[in-house]
Design an enzyme around this catalytic site. Structure first.
Site, PDB file in Angstrom:
ATOM      1  N   GLU A 254       0.826  -1.208   0.000  1.00  0.00           N
ATOM      2  CA  GLU A 254       0.000   0.000   0.000  1.00  0.00           C
ATOM      3  C   GLU A 254       0.862   1.260   0.000  1.00  0.00           C
ATOM      4  O   GLU A 254       0.566   2.219  -0.712  1.00  0.00           O
ATOM      5  CB  GLU A 254      -0.933   0.016   1.226  1.00  0.00           C
ATOM      6  CG  GLU A 254      -1.928  -1.122   1.263  1.00  0.00           C
ATOM      7  CD  GLU A 254      -1.423  -2.366   2.005  1.00  0.00           C
ATOM      8  OE1 GLU A 254      -2.261  -3.185   2.405  1.00  0.00           O
ATOM      9  OE2 GLU A 254      -0.188  -2.517   2.178  1.00  0.00           O
TER      10      GLU A 254
ATOM     11  N   CYS B 159      -2.305  -3.243   7.294  1.00  0.00           N
ATOM     12  CA  CYS B 159      -1.863  -3.135   8.672  1.00  0.00           C
ATOM     13  C   CYS B 159      -2.207  -1.718   9.149  1.00  0.00           C
ATOM     14  O   CYS B 159      -2.610  -0.864   8.365  1.00  0.00           O
ATOM     15  CB  CYS B 159      -0.356  -3.394   8.779  1.00  0.00           C
ATOM     16  SG  CYS B 159       0.669  -2.089   8.060  1.00  0.00           S
TER      17      CYS B 159
ATOM     18  N   CYS C  60      -0.334   1.083   7.237  1.00  0.00           N
ATOM     19  CA  CYS C  60      -0.850   1.333   5.889  1.00  0.00           C
ATOM     20  C   CYS C  60      -2.241   1.959   5.936  1.00  0.00           C
ATOM     21  O   CYS C  60      -2.564   2.827   5.117  1.00  0.00           O
ATOM     22  CB  CYS C  60      -0.862   0.042   5.085  1.00  0.00           C
ATOM     23  SG  CYS C  60       0.796  -0.555   4.701  1.00  0.00           S
TER      24      CYS C  60
END
Length: 192
Positions: free
Chosen positions: A93, A121, A124
């Site tokens: 990302e 996560c 990101c």
């Protein structure tokens, strides 16, 4: 005098050719991934899977690919490159956000959507919000990440609050992304 100009031009041409040849020897050729026996239903998720496969078959990192779309056009793409760059923040990302911002010459990705093979996560997810991405579509869940050795759930337990982003995160094409994760788990790889 004309000899000096010709000699200078010849030297410049030779220097340029040497630079091209020397530079070409420094670049790594990327392997094209083998044909997959699965595909996503959503075309943008398929682009994200293709990006992830490029990364995993070249030893760049985990099976996380992402594309950023604006007005029906892919404006950025990236895959996990943690292993190849020794950069723990170079997630798919993040790489896609950097690529889109460079292409669009702006840090504001308002009006863009991000498609990624794995639920982002927390780092990101925060980056997507900072970039003003309006929605994130993901394939595999944080729980799925653990089946291939990733520890995103540890950070979720530590930092929490993922449930507050449920209207921002939309799951699609999990089946194709799980197959991507299975493909990755069969490769010789570095777990981090």
């Amino acid at each position: 005098m004309p000899y000096i100009i010709i000699a200078g031009a010849a030297l410049a041409l030779i220097a340029a050719l040497l630079l091209i040849l020397y530079g070409a020897s420094l670049t790594q050729t990327e392997r094209t991934p083998p044909q997959a026996d699965y595909c996503a239903e959503n075309e943008y998720m398929q682009f994200a899977i293709d990006e992830a496969r490029l990364g995993i078959h070249n030893g760049h990192g985990g099976p996380f690919g992402a594309v950023i779309v604006k007005n029906g056009r892919v404006v950025g793409r990236g895959h996990n490159m943690v292993v190849s760059t020794n950069d723990s923040t170079c997630h798919g990302e993040i790489a896609a956000i950097r690529n889109a911002e460079k292409a669009l010459k702006t840090f504001d990705l308002s009006g863009c959507e991000l498609y990624t093979t794995g639920e982002p996560c927390l780092m990101c997810l925060a980056a997507c919000k900072w970039a003003n991405i309006k929605r994130v579509y993901y394939g595999c869940t944080i729980e799925d990440n653990s089946m291939i050795g990733f520890r995103d759930s540890d950070l979720d337990r530590l930092l929490g609050r993922r449930e507050n982003a449920r209207d921002y995160l939309v799951q699609i094409d999990r089946s194709a992304c799980v197959k991507l994760f299975t493909e990755y788990s069969k490769l010789d790889k570095t777990i981090y």
